[in-house]
Design a protein around this motif. Structure first.
Motif, PDB file in Angstrom:
ATOM      1  N   THR A 228       3.042  -4.690   5.715  1.00 10.93           N
ATOM      2  CA  THR A 228       2.664  -3.402   5.825  1.00 10.93           C
ATOM      3  C   THR A 228       3.394  -2.205   5.298  1.00 10.93           C
ATOM      4  N   ALA A 229       4.750  -2.463   5.624  1.00 10.73           N
ATOM      5  CA  ALA A 229       5.723  -1.526   5.179  1.00 10.73           C
ATOM      6  C   ALA A 229       5.983  -1.503   3.532  1.00 10.73           C
ATOM      7  N   SER A 230       5.706  -2.552   3.096  1.00 12.38           N
ATOM      8  CA  SER A 230       5.997  -2.680   1.805  1.00 12.38           C
ATOM      9  C   SER A 230       4.784  -1.890   0.871  1.00 12.38           C
ATOM     10  N   ILE A 231       3.691  -2.132   1.414  1.00 10.33           N
ATOM     11  CA  ILE A 231       2.494  -1.634   0.841  1.00 10.33           C
ATOM     12  C   ILE A 231       2.590   0.009   0.650  1.00 10.33           C
ATOM     13  N   LEU A 232       2.980   0.479   2.034  1.00  6.81           N
ATOM     14  CA  LEU A 232       3.188   1.808   2.470  1.00  6.81           C
ATOM     15  C   LEU A 232       4.133   2.461   1.826  1.00  6.81           C
ATOM     16  N   SER A 233       5.210   1.904   1.602  1.00  6.42           N
ATOM     17  CA  SER A 233       6.410   2.485   0.877  1.00  6.42           C
ATOM     18  C   SER A 233       5.784   2.553  -0.821  1.00  6.42           C
ATOM     19  N   GLU A 234       5.297   1.682  -1.248  1.00  9.07           N
ATOM     20  CA  GLU A 234       4.694   1.703  -2.613  1.00  9.07           C
ATOM     21  C   GLU A 234       3.903   2.968  -2.837  1.00  9.07           C
ATOM     22  N   VAL A 235       2.836   3.095  -1.841  1.00  7.18           N
ATOM     23  CA  VAL A 235       1.677   4.261  -2.007  1.00  7.18           C
ATOM     24  C   VAL A 235       2.648   5.534  -1.977  1.00  7.18           C
TER      25      VAL A 235
END
Length: 173
Positions: free
Chosen positions: A109-116
């Motif tokens: 989730t952290a990876s997806i959130l940081s990309e967004v």
């Protein structure tokens, strides 16, 4: 690392597979040479740490051709000796790394959130740049128009002065 103090270090890697109760010695690095100690890892472990020095600062390894059997806990034991003129100082450190091998790469989730958030900040910064450019263009344009009006007024003042001076000139015979 301090160059004026000679030192040497050894690195040992251990592995405890999921379901086992004891660590097995899998790799040893000393005197600029690495040795695979466990048959399960022959031709699959590669030294990635410090090279061409006995004072190892980085004790990392690569695991090649990873399989589900590589799931488990890895232990790195780092032993370093600093050699002073009158004595030797020994220090060591142990690090544990737990690896869970999965069939397909998953994103947290952290990876997806940081990309967004990265894309949102890029778009926000670009919008801010456009607004700033429009603001600066308007300000420069207004200053240019004001300077143009001033130069026109100056030209007209000079022209009317010339005409006034010309009317006062009399032609002599």
């Amino acid at each position: 690392m301090r160059g004026e103090v000679p030192a040497s270090a050894t690195v040992d890697w251990w592995f405890m597979s999921k379901g086992e109760s004891e660590f097995a010695h899998i790799y040893s690095y000393a005197d600029m040479t690495g040795y695979v100690m466990d048959d399960r890892f022959v031709e699959r472990l590669d030294w990635n740490g410090s090279k061409k020095t006995v004072d190892v600062q980085d004790g990392s390894i690569f695991i090649l051709n990873v399989t589900y059997n590589d799931t488990g806990t890895y232990r790195c034991y780092f032993d370093r000796t600093l050699t002073f003129p009158n004595y030797e100082f020994h220090t060591n450190a142990t690090k544990f790394i737990t690896i869970n091998v999965v069939g397909k790469e998953t994103r947290g989730t952290a990876s997806i959130l940081s990309e967004v958030m990265m894309y949102v900040s890029i778009i926000g910064l670009q919008f801010w740049l456009v607004v700033e450019m429009i603001y600066c263009y308007r300000k420069i344009s207004a200053a240019g128009e004001e300077a143009l009006r001033e130069s026109e007024a100056e030209y007209l003042a000079i022209t009317s002065e010339s005409k006034d001076n010309c009317a006062g000139v009399t032609v002599s015979e």
